[in-house]
Design a protein around this motif. Sequence first.
Motif, short mmCIF file in Angstrom:
data_model
loop_
_atom_site.label_atom_id
_atom_site.label_comp_id
_atom_site.label_asym_id
_atom_site.label_seq_id
_atom_site.Cartn_x
_atom_site.Cartn_y
_atom_site.Cartn_z
N GLY A 46 6.14 47.07 11.06
CA GLY A 46 7.06 48.05 11.02
C GLY A 46 6.54 49.34 10.58
N GLU A 47 5.47 49.38 9.70
CA GLU A 47 4.77 50.48 9.18
C GLU A 47 4.78 51.68 10.29
OE1 GLU A 47 1.53 49.41 6.93
OE2 GLU A 47 3.05 48.20 5.35
N ALA A 48 3.84 51.42 11.34
CA ALA A 48 3.65 52.46 12.37
C ALA A 48 5.08 52.92 13.07
CB ALA A 48 2.80 52.03 13.49
N LEU A 49 6.19 52.29 12.94
CA LEU A 49 7.34 52.69 13.78
C LEU A 49 8.19 53.53 12.78
CD1 LEU A 49 8.50 49.23 15.06
CD2 LEU A 49 7.48 51.28 16.25
N LEU A 50 8.05 53.52 11.41
CA LEU A 50 8.37 54.39 10.39
C LEU A 50 8.39 55.74 10.60
CD1 LEU A 50 8.19 52.31 7.29
CD2 LEU A 50 10.46 52.80 8.22
N ALA A 51 7.09 56.19 11.14
CA ALA A 51 6.49 57.66 11.24
C ALA A 51 7.41 58.21 12.47
CB ALA A 51 5.07 57.57 11.46
N ALA A 52 7.89 57.27 13.28
CA ALA A 52 8.34 57.51 14.61
C ALA A 52 9.85 57.90 14.36
CB ALA A 52 7.92 56.79 15.80
N GLY A 53 10.37 57.43 13.23
CA GLY A 53 11.78 57.48 12.80
C GLY A 53 12.61 56.40 13.20
N VAL A 54 11.88 55.14 13.36
CA VAL A 54 12.48 54.26 13.77
C VAL A 54 12.73 53.34 12.58
CG1 VAL A 54 12.13 51.80 14.94
CG2 VAL A 54 11.32 54.00 16.13
N GLU A 55 13.96 52.47 12.46
CA GLU A 55 14.35 51.61 11.09
C GLU A 55 13.62 50.22 11.82
OE1 GLU A 55 17.70 49.63 8.76
OE2 GLU A 55 18.25 51.44 10.06
N PRO A 75 28.86 60.68 18.09
CA PRO A 75 27.98 60.65 17.31
C PRO A 75 26.74 59.73 17.63
CG PRO A 75 29.61 59.30 16.56
CD PRO A 75 30.20 59.98 17.96
N GLN A 76 25.77 59.97 16.77
CA GLN A 76 24.62 59.10 17.03
C GLN A 76 24.78 57.74 17.10
OE1 GLN A 76 21.76 58.63 13.78
NE2 GLN A 76 20.00 59.25 15.17
N GLU A 77 24.16 56.68 17.95
CA GLU A 77 24.64 55.57 18.33
C GLU A 77 23.25 54.80 17.98
OE1 GLU A 77 27.39 55.51 22.25
OE2 GLU A 77 25.45 56.30 22.32
N ILE A 78 23.45 53.36 17.85
CA ILE A 78 22.45 52.63 17.42
C ILE A 78 22.03 51.91 18.61
CG2 ILE A 78 21.97 50.06 16.41
CD1 ILE A 78 24.02 51.08 14.29
N VAL A 79 20.72 51.84 18.91
CA VAL A 79 20.12 50.75 19.93
C VAL A 79 19.17 49.99 19.24
CG1 VAL A 79 18.15 50.78 21.68
CG2 VAL A 79 20.15 52.70 21.53
N ILE A 80 19.28 48.65 19.40
CA ILE A 80 18.76 47.54 18.86
C ILE A 80 17.41 46.88 19.85
CG2 ILE A 80 18.61 45.05 17.92
CD1 ILE A 80 21.90 45.78 17.75
N VAL A 81 16.17 46.93 19.44
CA VAL A 81 15.06 46.48 20.31
C VAL A 81 14.45 45.41 19.61
CG1 VAL A 81 13.01 47.20 21.71
CG2 VAL A 81 14.78 48.90 21.16
N THR A 82 14.29 44.21 20.55
CA THR A 82 13.71 43.14 19.82
C THR A 82 12.03 42.99 20.22
OG1 THR A 82 14.41 41.51 21.52
CG2 THR A 82 15.60 41.90 19.76
N GLY A 83 11.50 42.23 19.60
CA GLY A 83 10.19 42.21 20.06
C GLY A 83 9.13 43.53 20.00
N ALA A 84 9.62 44.45 18.72
CA ALA A 84 8.93 45.97 18.79
C ALA A 84 7.77 45.80 18.01
CB ALA A 84 10.11 46.77 18.24
N LEU A 92 17.07 50.13 15.58
CA LEU A 92 16.80 49.15 14.81
C LEU A 92 15.84 48.23 15.81
CD1 LEU A 92 20.37 47.89 13.65
CD2 LEU A 92 18.69 49.51 12.45
N ALA A 93 14.47 48.17 15.08
CA ALA A 93 13.46 47.62 15.94
C ALA A 93 13.23 46.30 15.22
CB ALA A 93 12.22 48.54 15.98
N GLY A 94 13.37 45.25 15.83
CA GLY A 94 12.82 43.82 15.50
C GLY A 94 11.37 43.58 15.54
N VAL A 95 10.77 43.25 14.12
CA VAL A 95 9.55 43.08 14.04
C VAL A 95 9.18 41.81 13.38
CG1 VAL A 95 8.87 45.68 14.08
CG2 VAL A 95 9.37 44.29 11.98
N ARG A 96 8.08 40.99 13.43
CA ARG A 96 7.88 39.94 12.72
C ARG A 96 7.31 39.98 11.19
NH1 ARG A 96 7.43 35.72 15.97
NH2 ARG A 96 7.67 34.42 14.18
N ARG A 97 6.86 41.25 10.79
CA ARG A 97 6.19 41.44 9.57
C ARG A 97 6.59 42.71 9.13
NH1 ARG A 97 2.86 38.34 12.65
NH2 ARG A 97 1.98 40.18 13.47
N ASP A 98 6.47 42.88 7.86
CA ASP A 98 6.66 44.34 7.32
C ASP A 98 5.73 45.21 7.72
OD1 ASP A 98 8.85 43.85 5.77
OD2 ASP A 98 7.79 43.20 3.98
#
Length: 302
Positions: free
Chosen positions: A46-55, A8-17, A37-43
């Motif tokens: 992360g807004e631009a990443l949401l549109a790409a299907g990133v959490e 099944p689908q797996e998780i990839v964690i990316v820091t400094g995203a 799961l993309a590590g960001v410093r501020r909400d």
Amino acid sequence: MSKKLSQPQEIVIVTGASTGMGAATAREMARRGFHVLAGVRRDSDGEALLAAGVEPVILDITDQDHIAALVARVHGDPKQRAVRALVNNAGIPGAGPVEVVPIDAWRRLFEVNVFGTVALTQALLPALVRSKGRVVNISSLNGKVSMAGYGAYASSKFAVEALSDALRNELAPYGVQVVVVEPGGVKTEMARLGLASLSDLSARMTPEQNARYGALTQAIPSHVAAFTKAGVTADTAARKIAKAVTDRKPRTRYTIGAMATFLIRVSRFLPDRVLDRMTTSDLRKHYPDQVKYGRATAGHHA
């Protein structure tokens, strides 16, 4: 050929995203079907990443509470997805002569680039061992080749290389692969941000230090700009990082960009003094003209 998404689908964690190479990697892994799961410093980051299907997740890798929250998110995943990879991309740049970079700046570089990377990796290793996942550490050309003006940053990346080698051997018996990615020039904002404190550093140099390093500190911004301009795009770098995550039998190291590949390769067999002359010659192209052409000493420029 790269192995694509497994079920099944797996998780990839990316820091400094928040931006640049990390954001591009998060988007690329999501495009390949992973839950990122993309590590960001501020909400807002992360807004631009949401549109790409990133959490996006709020993550400062030097903050133990942030690390604990990420671990809880992974362990409490509602779909009980396995962790395919941790991409340790978060890091900060820095430039300046060894003698004049303040010790607090050295500590900050290591706190983020080394100790933060270690802390997050330690926290997520139980999950990675269970899933036989992968650790991908983003190093740098400067993790293999150090030169004048980049000593503090290079030292932190040399440390990333060393911890990666140890971790690779420690985890191999348990099916966890550890891969290093070594970018050269990448067209992102990181290089420019790393120069922000350089002018302040130059202003605080003593006359004696200015005589030694004045021309060097003037050359670094031009050198960084030329190196960045000749580099690859963040999207190109992201595709190479994705290979490090998905290749069925990954190499221990991947380089990004022709310059990184060339310099790292020749550094393996060239004598130190020859490599010194190469890197110094490249830097001197960016010295102030009156220094470059021998009309004045390094510390006396218009």
